[in-house]
Structure formats: structure tokens, C-alpha cells
Design an enzyme around this catalytic site. Structure first.
Site, PDB file in Angstrom:
ATOM      1  N   ASP A 308      74.592   9.065  30.814  1.00 10.98           N
ATOM      2  CA  ASP A 308      74.858   8.492  29.619  1.00 10.98           C
ATOM      3  C   ASP A 308      75.577   9.591  28.477  1.00 10.98           C
ATOM      4  O   ASP A 308      75.876  10.575  29.032  1.00 10.98           O
ATOM      5  CB  ASP A 308      73.340   7.966  29.134  1.00 10.98           C
ATOM      6  CG  ASP A 308      72.483   9.173  29.088  1.00 10.98           C
ATOM      7  OD1 ASP A 308      72.681  10.321  29.378  1.00 10.98           O
ATOM      8  OD2 ASP A 308      71.114   8.864  28.777  1.00 10.98           O
ATOM      9  N   ASP A 618      67.026   7.783  30.232  1.00 15.92           N
ATOM     10  CA  ASP A 618      65.950   8.306  29.116  1.00 15.92           C
ATOM     11  C   ASP A 618      65.162   6.873  29.020  1.00 15.92           C
ATOM     12  O   ASP A 618      63.815   7.290  28.440  1.00 15.92           O
ATOM     13  CB  ASP A 618      66.402   8.845  28.002  1.00 15.92           C
ATOM     14  CG  ASP A 618      67.362   8.335  27.136  1.00 15.92           C
ATOM     15  OD1 ASP A 618      67.655   6.954  27.295  1.00 15.92           O
ATOM     16  OD2 ASP A 618      67.882   8.644  26.084  1.00 15.92           O
ATOM     17  N   ASP A 622      66.678   2.200  31.725  1.00 14.39           N
ATOM     18  CA  ASP A 622      67.232   3.253  32.650  1.00 14.39           C
ATOM     19  C   ASP A 622      66.523   3.125  33.853  1.00 14.39           C
ATOM     20  O   ASP A 622      66.943   3.567  34.985  1.00 14.39           O
ATOM     21  CB  ASP A 622      67.724   4.576  32.146  1.00 14.39           C
ATOM     22  CG  ASP A 622      68.665   4.485  30.927  1.00 14.39           C
ATOM     23  OD1 ASP A 622      69.569   3.721  31.154  1.00 14.39           O
ATOM     24  OD2 ASP A 622      68.200   5.174  30.110  1.00 14.39           O
TER      25      ASP A 622
END
Length: 881
Positions: A308, A618, A622
Site C-alpha cells: 500500500d 493495515d 486488507d
């Protein structure tokens, strides 16, 4: 004080929470909020498990055979060596387990509570009954709690009920420790902690835990079984040949015992476990917490990192730097997270302060906001921000513009809040002021544009201009800024308290804010290291494609404009076929505006394309990708509990560079394991070779079973453990990426083993045969051969330090354990020559310095041959296109 969580009941909540003094007294009374810990496997059981191996069974059988042929001394020595090996292995494994437990303790969860009237983040172990706890999506419930307030709260209670669907929760409902908040926000009262929770009662009945074995360990156990079979076949062959040649049964049995002792690397599985544990500890030093040993090997095997953007490639220190209003004016804010530093000026550099329109936008940024600036702790002054980084950045911007959230909350009484969720793409709050209801919304520009019918220009509301909105969005995105929009609504109160999404219509659009998240200084070097290591990187983010493109390029990711795709592109490919998605992921390196199901599909597609994938994340959204990736990497600072629980690895500092450092350590671990395997297998094969040559040429047994056992325990037993502590060679990230399916015994390993085996086994037997032919006694010939093999294995240990680098370019001082191991090996063997009783047991005697120097010269041939072999290999590498 507390009650068992059960049915709904009236609760009179202490809205300001406990005081620190009350919490301290309660903690002393109830103890820490920890679950019963499964006891570690007792040392005596770990010791017993060392003897459950096919290789050990063969050695035990050898001891029994020695007794049957009246070689009591040999039998006793084999038994002593087995016990020593078991004790050493048990100590190493037990210590490795303790180290792993200590590292796992760094995953200590936290809880957000109200203490002394202020919101605080504390160690979850410090929770006590009657604490007021704040919950939000993605968190693991830290104790048994009865809800005081709940806003759209849903919990995954599969750990308790087995129910796969999330359960909606309301005020007065219980939530249980260990469950996951999948959506919404809540405030609750702790009613049970630690072993008194429902989860604690379950955990109390569990006293043992199982730990999955690393794939490498599974392969090595299979390898040991193959060795056991090979040894059995070889012994049967030798016995058959010996009987055909009418050799004495006692000689055959002695030779069989010697062959078994020679070929068995009985300590190898323990050494590999130690190697992984050492790397686990090394990874912790570079901010990578490994939750289980398999991930050490897996991380080093990665060929693709799906990362990410926010907090990983960037610092996750958002600052509002640019505000664009519908009147086409631009307002700039000084960078920095400190609310007191700098101010707001217009695009022409006017420092007279924000206009009313800017303050109106900042009000909409501050009210639907769950962050807090808060006073500095311990009377230190300043601010102690808490909450989501976006919310904190918006509050800091509001403060710079003279807008105070606490003052606004006094003026506009909060009726209801809709918290931000990824699928909603907005957050809203409903407030009352006299006879009116005020609505404030912040979120994705396209979402708020669909809710708005007008936009604020000066003191007027004019029809919405979507073209202007998109031009301003493009301008901010091209600068790499994260863009948020703000809107408000106002209507007369009608007594209806059913506030929700259906009321978010005909809003008045207030403008846009651009937020800057600086690139991590080390991100560019880390991405360059990935390119050198053959590791590809793909960025997956929920941000706008233009913003994601700018950030990825500034971070150092190299890609073409055609290598950027949106969530819509992914959805279209998913709707077509797996092949269409695989074709997309084969070249795209930046995915923007993706949804959770998109991220999971991308990860699976990358795996189908042949990649071994590490995925960072996080949030709750996810978790599926983290769980299904080859290696899931959760953020330690910003990561939710559910993300950490789904991951194999946790980054303490949320830093992409730490992933690269972890990959490097994973490669070091695998490299060190290869070094030990090469050393042990080559020396064992050399010992087997001298027996095969003795059988073919009809000579006496070159070494006795006791001498072979002594050789293995003195050399391998000391040096192989030292070898797994080898530091990085420095070029681990410059080597081609290792394919996950690659065999440990690749052509290079096989070639090196064959060369070393021929030099040691062939050279050693040649000396033994020559000594016998010159009339030297069997005792003397064996004595000198044993010294030669000790020296051979010293040189073999040095040769094993690198597969390609010359030993003359590696300082022994870089691994003092290895230097000590080599010296200890020589010292032990030389000392054994002079110890009465032990020298008789081993069948050895002192040798002269001249003899030792001659043997040293002969043994050094192994070093020279190995150097030539490495030189040839280096030239082959250079000749490759």
C-alpha cells in the site's frame, strides 16, 4: 464491581472513565488483562523428542549391534554421543523457542480508554473492570465489555460462536474479548478481564499449542528419511558383497556400523531450527517481527511485493497544504503537523488570515471528525493528537484557521455520527442548533459531489458545477496530494431522530482540501534494492489514480503510463475471466481506487502469474489479502488488530524499507542453511566414500565406529552451529531471486558436494592405503587419517562460508564464533590424544609436529580445489548473457 456479560441490562456508565489511581487499585486487585498462557513444552519432553528420528534409530541399532558382537566400549560410546547430541539439541531448540516467544511478545495489543476524563491509548494488559473503552472497526475487543454507545457496530464472533457472519450490536449488548469489530464505532464498560472473560475460560482449558513447521524443515525431514533409506540400502549392499567375498561377520557388522555413523547428519534438523531462530532475532533488529518461523524462509523467497502507499512508502504524517474553494480561490497552509505552527494565506501570499468561506469548510472538516488534538501529557504543554491521521491533519488545519472543535461541539450539539468506512467513502455528523438540524460531511470528492446540488460561492449557494470540481481535483492530484471534499446541509428540526444516509441529499458543496504525505527518505533506495534483487513491486491503494501515480513515481517506482489501472479496470477484468485479470496484473504496477475484493483478486492473480507474493496492509479491508498472500505483512503502528492477526509478519515502523531489510535477512537465513547442509553432507559423503573404497580394495576398515562418532561430534557438532551465525555476505540482494519451488540440492550444491567428497574421501583413503602399503600399522594409519579428517573438516567449514566468494576475501574476524569453533575442534582432538583412557577408547595417540604439518598441507588441498571451483563458477556467471 463488575458483572458477567450476559443479557442486556441498565448500566450507569462513568462517562469520564476511571481515574489513574482507581485503575491502579483495580489492577492490583484483579491482575493484568492477560489470557492464561499455554505452558511451554517441558525441557525433558524436548529432550525426549530429540531421539524420535529415523537417523537416530539407525545409530541406536548400531549401538545394539556393537553390544551383540561384544564391542561394549563402542556401544557405550555411541550411547554417550547420542545423549550428548540430544542434550545439545534440546538446549538449542528450547532456547530458540524462548527467543521466539520473546519476539512474539512485542505484538502487545493496545486499547483506547477514557482515563482521568481524557482519551488515552494504553497497553491492553492494563485494562481493569469499569474502564471505559472506545472501539472502532478493525480492532480486536480487548476484554468483555457492555456497550454504552454504539454506532453501526458489527462484530465477528466466530471465535466464540462459530458464526461466520458479523453480528450487529446495540447499546446494552455485550461484546466479548477476542472478537473483531468489523464495522462501526462504540463506547463500552469493561466487565471482565483476563481469565475471567469468556475467552479466558476457554483458553484456561488449553495447555498446549502447536506450531506449524517451516516448509524447509518439512523438506529436511524428508531428506533425513531418504538418507535413512539410502544408508539401509548401502549397508545391505555391503553386507551382501562381504558375504559373497566370505568376510567375517564381525568385520561386516563393524563396517556397517561405521557406514551408518558416517552418513547420518543427526543434528541437521536442530541446526536448521536454530538458523531460523537466529534470523528471526535479526529481523526483529530491523523492525520486522516474525509471528512464526515459516515466515523467515518465506519472506526471503518473495518475488513480488504488493504494497500500500500511505505509511509504507510515505511517512503517514498527513498535512493539509492546499484548499480550493468553489469561487476558484486557492488557500495555502504551512506544512507541518503542529497545529500552532504557521497559518493560512491565499494564493497571492496574503497573510490576513482565512476568509469566512475557508472557515466554513474547516468547520465541516472538524465536526464529522473522531480525532482529538488534546493537551500535552504530564503538563508538558503543546498537543497530544489521537485518532486517524486524516482526522488529526484536518483538526490541525482547522486550528491554524482559528476553528476549534471543542468550541464547535458546544455550539452544535451532536445528535448522531456516521463514522468513516472504506465502503462508504465518507463520514457525517448530525448536530442541532436551536430549531435547526445541521449536517456536516467529509469524504471522497466524487461521493460528496453526488450528494450535493449546490456549491458555496462567496455568501451564495449556486448550482453545482461538476466541471469546475474535476478541474480542481485534477490540479491537486497532479501535485501528488490526497484530496478530500466537504459539504454541509441545514434543515428545520421535525422531531425525527432517524438520521442516516437517506438525509445526505441536496447538500451544499464547500470545497476541496489537498493533503500531503511526504515520501519516506529511504523509500527510493529500498525500491532500487528490490530491482537489483529481482523483486517486483506493485502499489495497491484506495487513492485517486493521479495521486497514486505521482507518489509511486516520486518514491522511485519505475513504470509506464499504461501500467496504471483503477478499481474499475480490475472489476471489468474480474467480470470477464481469470485470464483477463492475469493479463492485467502481468504488466500493471499501480492499482488505484481499489476495493477490498479487488485487492484480494489482484494478489491471487499475481500468484497465478508465478509470483511468490508478500502483501502489506493495515485495515480490516486488507485482512483477506493478508490471509491469502504467501506472506502477509501488517503495519505495527497503524495496523488494526484484525490485520495483525491475519498477517505472518508485523512491521514495527510501517516502513517499506524494513520489508526489504527483512527479505535480505530471509535470504541470509536460507544461505546459511545451505552452507551447513553443504558442509555436513560433503563430509558425511567423504566418510562413506572411504568405506566404499575399502570394501572394493579389500583393506581394513579405515576408521572405527567410535572414531567416526568422535569426528562427527567434535567437528560438525561445534562448527555447524557456528556456521549458522554467519553474517550477511553483503550481496544477498544482488543475487537472482530464488524460485520457491527450487530444490535445496540444485546443480551448484551437487557439484560442490561431489568435488569436496572426492578430495576428502579419495585423498584420505589414498593416504591410508599408502601408509598400509609401506608397512605402517593399522592403528597408526587410522590415527593419522583421523587427524587428517579433522583438518579436512576445518577447511571444509571455511570453504562453506560462501558459494562464490574466495575465502581470502572473507575475514574470520567477521564470525568470531566460527573462529572459536575451528580452534576448539583442534584443541579438543589434540587434547584427547593425551588424556589417558580417552585416547585408548578412541584408538588414538599423540603425533609429532612434523606429522601434523604434513597433514595440514595435505588438508589444505581441499581449500585450493574449492577456490578453483569457485573461480570457475564466477567466470561462468560473468559469461552468462
Amino acid at each position: 464491581m463488575a458483572e458477567t456479560v450476559g443479557a442486556k441490562s441498565e448500566v450507569t456508565p462513568p462517562m469520564n472513565g476511571l481515574t489513574s489511581a482507581e485503575a491502579a487499585r483495580a489492577l492490583e486487585r484483579f491482575g493484568e488483562n492477560r489470557l492464561p498462557i499455554a505452558g511451554r513444552t517441558p525441557f525433558i519432553k524436548v529432550l525426549a523428542l530429540q531421539f524420535l528420528s529415523p537417523l537416530i534409530y539407525i545409530l541406536m541399532a548400531s549401538a545394539v549391534l556393537s553390544m551383540l558382537i561384544s564391542e561394549i566400549t563402542d556401544a557405550m560410546f555411541i550411547a554417550v554421543v547420542l545423549m550428548i547430541n540430544g542434550i545439545v539439541g534440546a538446549i538449542q531448540e528450547y532456547s530458540a523457542g524462548k527467543s521466539a516467544d520473546a519476539l512474539r511478545a512485542l505484538e502487545q495489543p493496545h486499547a483506547t480508554v477514557i482515563r482521568d476524563g481524557q482519551r488515552q491509548v494504553i497497553d491492553a494488559a492494563g485494562l481493569v473492570p469499569d474502564d471505559v473503552v472506545l472501539l472502532e472497526s478493525g480492532e480486536r475487543v480487548p476484554a468483555d465489555i457492555r456497550l454504552i454507545e454504539a454506532s453501526g457496530l458489527q462484530c465477528d464472533e466466530a471465535a466464540h460462536t462459530g458464526e461466520s457472519r458479523a453480528v450487529s450490536k446495540e447499546e446494552g449488548d455485550p461484546v466479548f474479548a477476542g472478537t473483531i469489530v468489523t464495522r462501526g464505532r462504540a463506547r463500552g464498560l469493561v466487565v471482565a478481564t483476563g481469565s475471567q472473560t469468556e475467552l479466558g475460560r476457554i483458553a484456561g482449558a488449553i495447555q498446549e499449542r502447536s506450531t506449524a513447521k517451516p516448509p524447509l524443515m518439512i523438506r529436511m525431514e524428508e531428506f533425513t528419511r531418504l538418507i535413512a533409506i539410502a544408508v539401509g540400502v548401502a549397508i545391505a549392499f555391503l553386507v551382501a558383497v562381504g558375504l559373497w567375498r566370505q568376510m567375517a561377520l564381525g568385520d561386516l557388522l563393524n563396517m556397517s556400523i561405521g557406514l551408518a555413523v558416517s552418513a547420518i547428519p543427526e543434528a541437521l534438523p536442530i541446526v536448521i531450527t536454530v538458523a531460523l531462530a537466529i534470523s528471526m532475532r535479526r529481523m526483529a533488529k530491523v523492525n520486522v517481527i516474525v509471528r512464526n518461523l515459516p515466515a523467515v524462509e518465506s519472506l526471503g523467497s518473495c518475488t513480488m511485493i504488493a504494497t500500500d502507499k500511505t505509511g509504507t512508502l510515505t511517512l503517514n504524517e498527513l498535512t493539509v497544504t492546499d484548499i480550493r474553494l468553489p469561487d476558484e480561490s486557492q488557500w495555502l497552509l504551512d506544512t507541518g503537523a503542529d497545529p500552532t505552527a504557521g497559518g493560512i494565506r491565499n494564493g497571492d501570499g496574503d497573510h490576513k488570515g482565512p476568509s469566512p468561506a475557508v472557515q466554513r469548510l474547516l468547520r465541516a472538516a472538524a465536526l464529522p471528525n473522531e480525532g482529538e488534538l488534546g493537551p500535552g501529557r504530564n503538563g508538558a504543554g503543546g498537543f497530544d493528537p489521537m485518532g486517524d491521521t486524516v482526522d488529526v491533519a484536518l483538526l490541525a488545519a482547522a486550528h491554524k484557521g482559528g476553528v476549534s472543535k471543542p468550541e464547535l461541539m458546544e455550539r452544535y450539539r451532536l445528535e448522531k455520527r456516521i463514522p468513516y468506512e472504506p465502503e462508504l467513502k465518507y463520514a457525517a455528523s448530525f448536530h442541532v442548533d436551536a430549531d435547526h438540524l445541521h449536517i456536516f460531511v467529509k469524504g471522497a470528492p466524487e461521493m460528496l459531489a453526488s450528494m450535493s446540488s449546490t456549491m458555496q460561492v462567496g455568501d451564495r449557494a449556486v448550482p453545482m458545477d461538476h466541471g469546475l470540481l474535476h478541474r480542481q481535483m485534477d490540479a491537486l492530484a497532479r501535485e501528488g496530494l490526497r484530496v478530500l471534499a466537504f459539504a454541509e446541509g441545514r434543515m428545520a428540526r421535525n422531531g425525527n431522530d432517524d438520521y442516516g444516509h437517506h438525509m445526505l441529499i441536496d447538500l451544499n458543496f464547500l470545497g476541496l482540501a489537498g493533503m500531503q504525505d511526504p515520501i519516506r527518505p529511504e523509500a527510493s533506495a529500498a525500491l532500487a534494492a528490490c530491482r537489483t534483487a529481482g523483486i517486483e513491486v506493485v502499489v495497491i491503494t484506495g487513492d485517486d489514480p493521479r495521486t497514486a501515480t505521482v507518489i509511486a513515481r516520486e518514491a522511485g517506482l519505475i513504470f509506464a503510463p499504461a501500467d496504471v489501472a483503477s478499481g474499475e479496470d480490475v472489476a471489468a477484468a474480474m467480470a470477464t475471466s481469470e485470464q483477463a485479470l492475469d493479463e492485467l496484473t502481468r504488466h500493471v504496477r499501480v492499482f488505484a481506487r481499489v476495493k477490498p475484493d479487488h485487492k484480494l483478486a489482484i494478489v491471487r492473480s499475481l500468484a497465478r502469474n508465478g509470483h511468490y507474493v508478500a502483501v502489506t496492509g493495515d485495515g480490516v479491508n486488507d485482512a483477506p489479502a493478508l490471509k491469502h498472500a504467501h506472506v502477509g505483512v501488517a503495519m505495527g503502528r497503524t495496523g488494526t488488530d484484525v490485520a495483525k492477526e491475519s498477517a505472518d509478519i508485523i512491521l514495527i515502523d510501517d516502513n517499506f524499507a524494513s520489508i526489504v531489510a527483512g527479505i535480505r535477512e530471509g535470504r541470509v537465513a536460507y544461505s546459511n542453511i545451505r552452507k551447513v547442509v553443504y558442509m555436513v553432507v560433503a563430509t558425511g559423503s567423504a566418510e562413506v566414500l572411504i568405506f566404499l573404497l575399502a570394501m572394493i580394495l579389500g583393506t581394513p576398515m579405515p576408521l572405527t565406529a567410535v572414531q567416526l562418532l568422535w569426528l562427527n561430534i567434535v567437528t560438525n557438532g561445534v562448527q555447524d552451529v557456528a556456521l549458522v551465525t554467519e553474517p550477511a555476505e553483503g550481496d544477498e540482494l544482488e543475487r537472482p531471486v530464488r524460485k520457491p519451488e527450487e530444490s535445496l540440492f540444485d546443480p551448484l550444491m551437487v557439484r560442490r558436494i561431489v568435488v569436496a567428497t572426492l578430495v576428502m574421501g579419495g585423498g584420505g583413503f589414498a593416504m591410508f592405503y599408502w601408509l598400509l602399503s609401506t608397512g605402517v600399522s593399522e592403528f597408526t594409519a587410522r590415527n593419522l587419517l583421523l587427524v587428517l579428517f579433522v583438518l579436512f573438516e576445518n577447511f571444509q567449514c571455511i570453504n562453506s562460508r560462501s558459494e562464490r566468494r574466495s575465502v581470502f576475501r572473507q575475514s574470520l574476524a567477521s564470525n568470531p564464533f566460527l573462529l572459536v569453533g575451528i580452534v576448539a575442534t583442534q584443541t579438543l582432538h589434540i587434547a584427547a590424544m593425551y588424556v589417558p583412557g580417552l585416547n585408548d577408547l578412541l584408538g588414538i595417540a599423540p603425533i609429532t609436529l612434523k606429522e601434523w604439518l604434513i597433514l595440514l598441507g595435505l588438508a589444505s588441498c581441499l581449500l585450493l580445489v574449492s577456490e578453483v571451483e569457485k573461480l570457475i563458477y564466477r567466470r561462468q556467471l560473468m559469461a552468462r548473457p
